[in-house]
Design a protein around this motif. Structure first.
Motif, PDB file in Angstrom:
ATOM      1  N   ALA A  35     -33.949 -98.791-140.939  1.00  0.00           N
ATOM      2  CA  ALA A  35     -32.766 -99.329-140.687  1.00  0.00           C
ATOM      3  C   ALA A  35     -31.679 -98.403-140.887  1.00  0.00           C
ATOM      4  O   ALA A  35     -31.324 -97.541-141.667  1.00  0.00           O
ATOM      5  CB  ALA A  35     -32.513-100.652-141.453  1.00  0.00           C
ATOM      6  N   ASN A  36     -30.427 -98.579-139.891  1.00  0.00           N
ATOM      7  CA  ASN A  36     -29.178 -97.776-140.071  1.00  0.00           C
ATOM      8  C   ASN A  36     -28.077 -98.508-140.763  1.00  0.00           C
ATOM      9  O   ASN A  36     -27.418 -99.235-140.129  1.00  0.00           O
ATOM     10  CB  ASN A  36     -28.783 -97.392-138.424  1.00  0.00           C
ATOM     11  CG  ASN A  36     -27.623 -96.633-138.451  1.00  0.00           C
ATOM     12  OD1 ASN A  36     -27.079 -96.046-139.403  1.00  0.00           O
ATOM     13  ND2 ASN A  36     -26.795 -96.545-137.291  1.00  0.00           N
ATOM     14  N   VAL A  37     -28.339 -98.437-141.985  1.00  0.00           N
ATOM     15  CA  VAL A  37     -27.193 -98.920-143.215  1.00  0.00           C
ATOM     16  C   VAL A  37     -25.968 -98.360-142.891  1.00  0.00           C
ATOM     17  O   VAL A  37     -25.902 -97.025-143.298  1.00  0.00           O
ATOM     18  CB  VAL A  37     -27.873 -99.131-144.280  1.00  0.00           C
ATOM     19  CG1 VAL A  37     -26.844 -99.696-145.208  1.00  0.00           C
ATOM     20  CG2 VAL A  37     -29.204 -99.710-144.561  1.00  0.00           C
ATOM     21  N   ILE A  38     -24.922 -98.919-142.439  1.00  0.00           N
ATOM     22  CA  ILE A  38     -23.735 -98.276-142.342  1.00  0.00           C
ATOM     23  C   ILE A  38     -22.520 -98.398-143.033  1.00  0.00           C
ATOM     24  O   ILE A  38     -21.514 -97.840-143.243  1.00  0.00           O
ATOM     25  CB  ILE A  38     -23.139 -98.440-140.944  1.00  0.00           C
ATOM     26  CG1 ILE A  38     -23.073 -99.766-140.385  1.00  0.00           C
ATOM     27  CG2 ILE A  38     -24.164 -97.992-139.724  1.00  0.00           C
ATOM     28  CD1 ILE A  38     -22.102-100.114-139.064  1.00  0.00           C
ATOM     29  N   GLY A  39     -22.792 -99.767-143.939  1.00  0.00           N
ATOM     30  CA  GLY A  39     -21.836 -99.938-144.787  1.00  0.00           C
ATOM     31  C   GLY A  39     -21.845-101.280-145.699  1.00  0.00           C
ATOM     32  O   GLY A  39     -23.101-101.964-145.464  1.00  0.00           O
ATOM     33  N   VAL A  40     -21.235-101.504-146.363  1.00  0.00           N
ATOM     34  CA  VAL A  40     -21.157-102.724-147.480  1.00  0.00           C
ATOM     35  C   VAL A  40     -19.910-103.421-147.292  1.00  0.00           C
ATOM     36  O   VAL A  40     -18.871-102.823-147.523  1.00  0.00           O
ATOM     37  CB  VAL A  40     -21.608-102.412-148.538  1.00  0.00           C
ATOM     38  CG1 VAL A  40     -21.482-103.583-149.753  1.00  0.00           C
ATOM     39  CG2 VAL A  40     -22.753-101.557-148.915  1.00  0.00           C
ATOM     40  N   VAL A  41     -19.904-104.835-147.096  1.00  0.00           N
ATOM     41  CA  VAL A  41     -18.732-105.638-147.252  1.00  0.00           C
ATOM     42  C   VAL A  41     -18.899-106.258-148.931  1.00  0.00           C
ATOM     43  O   VAL A  41     -19.776-106.820-149.330  1.00  0.00           O
ATOM     44  CB  VAL A  41     -18.778-106.983-146.452  1.00  0.00           C
ATOM     45  CG1 VAL A  41     -17.722-107.814-146.727  1.00  0.00           C
ATOM     46  CG2 VAL A  41     -18.849-106.281-145.199  1.00  0.00           C
ATOM     47  N   TYR A  42     -17.677-105.910-149.588  1.00  0.00           N
ATOM     48  CA  TYR A  42     -17.639-106.325-150.883  1.00  0.00           C
ATOM     49  C   TYR A  42     -16.790-107.637-151.137  1.00  0.00           C
ATOM     50  O   TYR A  42     -15.899-107.503-150.929  1.00  0.00           O
ATOM     51  CB  TYR A  42     -17.350-105.239-152.170  1.00  0.00           C
ATOM     52  CG  TYR A  42     -17.397-105.316-153.415  1.00  0.00           C
ATOM     53  CD1 TYR A  42     -18.629-105.816-153.977  1.00  0.00           C
ATOM     54  CD2 TYR A  42     -16.404-105.144-154.326  1.00  0.00           C
ATOM     55  CE1 TYR A  42     -18.838-106.066-155.275  1.00  0.00           C
ATOM     56  CE2 TYR A  42     -16.782-105.243-155.716  1.00  0.00           C
ATOM     57  CZ  TYR A  42     -17.911-105.648-156.137  1.00  0.00           C
ATOM     58  OH  TYR A  42     -18.015-105.793-157.444  1.00  0.00           O
ATOM     59  N   ASN A  43     -17.775-108.735-151.576  1.00  0.00           N
ATOM     60  CA  ASN A  43     -17.199-109.933-151.042  1.00  0.00           C
ATOM     61  C   ASN A  43     -16.686-110.710-152.471  1.00  0.00           C
ATOM     62  O   ASN A  43     -17.190-110.295-153.390  1.00  0.00           O
ATOM     63  CB  ASN A  43     -18.113-110.834-150.471  1.00  0.00           C
ATOM     64  CG  ASN A  43     -17.793-112.381-150.262  1.00  0.00           C
ATOM     65  OD1 ASN A  43     -16.607-112.535-150.079  1.00  0.00           O
ATOM     66  ND2 ASN A  43     -18.828-113.178-150.258  1.00  0.00           N
ATOM     67  N   ASN A  44     -15.501-111.548-152.174  1.00  0.00           N
ATOM     68  CA  ASN A  44     -15.049-112.346-153.426  1.00  0.00           C
ATOM     69  C   ASN A  44     -14.121-111.550-154.471  1.00  0.00           C
ATOM     70  O   ASN A  44     -14.153-111.749-155.844  1.00  0.00           O
ATOM     71  CB  ASN A  44     -16.153-113.024-154.248  1.00  0.00           C
ATOM     72  CG  ASN A  44     -15.785-114.233-154.837  1.00  0.00           C
ATOM     73  OD1 ASN A  44     -14.731-114.999-154.056  1.00  0.00           O
ATOM     74  ND2 ASN A  44     -16.121-114.619-156.028  1.00  0.00           N
ATOM     75  N   VAL A  45     -13.926-110.317-153.775  1.00  0.00           N
ATOM     76  CA  VAL A  45     -12.705-109.370-154.756  1.00  0.00           C
ATOM     77  C   VAL A  45     -11.485-110.333-154.409  1.00  0.00           C
ATOM     78  O   VAL A  45     -10.941-110.253-153.673  1.00  0.00           O
ATOM     79  CB  VAL A  45     -12.721-107.946-154.437  1.00  0.00           C
ATOM     80  CG1 VAL A  45     -11.641-107.494-154.977  1.00  0.00           C
ATOM     81  CG2 VAL A  45     -14.236-107.300-154.532  1.00  0.00           C
ATOM     82  N   LYS A  46     -10.827-110.646-155.728  1.00  0.00           N
ATOM     83  CA  LYS A  46      -9.523-111.623-155.639  1.00  0.00           C
ATOM     84  C   LYS A  46      -8.478-110.649-155.487  1.00  0.00           C
ATOM     85  O   LYS A  46      -8.235-109.486-156.288  1.00  0.00           O
ATOM     86  CB  LYS A  46      -9.526-112.198-156.674  1.00  0.00           C
ATOM     87  CG  LYS A  46     -10.616-113.381-157.020  1.00  0.00           C
ATOM     88  CD  LYS A  46     -10.620-114.484-155.934  1.00  0.00           C
ATOM     89  CE  LYS A  46     -11.597-115.490-155.931  1.00  0.00           C
ATOM     90  NZ  LYS A  46     -12.007-116.246-154.801  1.00  0.00           N
TER      91      LYS A  46
END
Length: 227
Positions: A206-217
């Protein structure tokens, strides 16, 4: 005590409800990162998944679909989470027919199952009835053919997939899509699970292009993107 995950809840479309919200702006940043992550071969389809359940991948997928549609692209959101689907609930649609019907019958036309979302330029394909063999359906040649057909009909396609570390569904579709984005949640995603998910996706090529870091206040919102 482990956090309980509601298996039947839709997600908030804040990128549609309040286009000036910080969340909507963060989704637009994610959109830009996706668009510019591959110059030589533009990305037309992306898988949204996570390491474990409850990390916000369906919220990211739905809101990202909204901002792609807002940019003028004819967008399709496909619910490939055949075990715990949310797209039908989010967009208040019936889920009597959808992706599983398209795959299972083999002769049905896409336009008979893709529905208007109520948002300009955004169409949705719900999961359809829950099948006994989700992984086999997603790994079928019929699914590959459908993914190619989607590219002919739409400018951009987003696939909402189950968590990587739990079942193989995300690996299967990620191997066929142009790109994959992982969603992680602050104070919830386990490092070991996350690293294992990245390993599994790479094994699937898979071509993993990035990460969404969720719930950072920060102020009133909770999304960041790391390319």
């Amino acid at each position: 005590m482990a956090k309980k995950i509601n298996p039947v809840a839709g997600v908030s479309l804040m990128a549609y409800i309040d286009k000036n919200s910080i969340l909507a702006e963060q989704c637009r940043i994610i959109r830009s990162n996706i668009q510019f992550s591959s110059i030589d071969q533009p990305i037309q389809s992306v898988v949204i998944t996570s390491a474990a359940a409850g990390e916000g991948k369906s919220t990211v997928a739905a809101n990202l679909a909204v901002v792609f549609a807002d940019s003028g692209k004819k967008t399709l959101l496909v619910d490939c989470d055949l075990r715990r689907p949310t797209v039908a609930l989010t967009f208040k649609q019936w889920n009597h027919d959808g992706l599983t019907n398209l795959i299972g019958k083999g002769t049905e036309k896409i336009e008979d199952f893709v529905h208007e979302s109520g948002i300009d330029n955004l169409s949705i394909l719900t999961s359809g009835p829950k099948p006994p063999n989700p992984s086999e359906m997603l790994g079928s040649q019929r699914m590959t053919d459908l993914m190619n057909e989607f590219k002919k009909e739409f400018d951009f396609i987003i696939y909402d997939l189950p968590p990587v570390s739990i079942i193989t569904d995300a690996q299967i579709i990620a191997a066929k899509a142009d790109a994959t984005v992982l969603v992680a949640r602050q104070n919830q995603t386990q490092k070991q699970d996350f690293l294992q998910s990245v390993k599994l996706l790479k094994m699937a090529k898979a071509n993993v292009i990035g990460v969404v870091y969720n719930n950072v206040k920060k102020n009133t919102d909770n999304y960041y993107y790391y390319g």
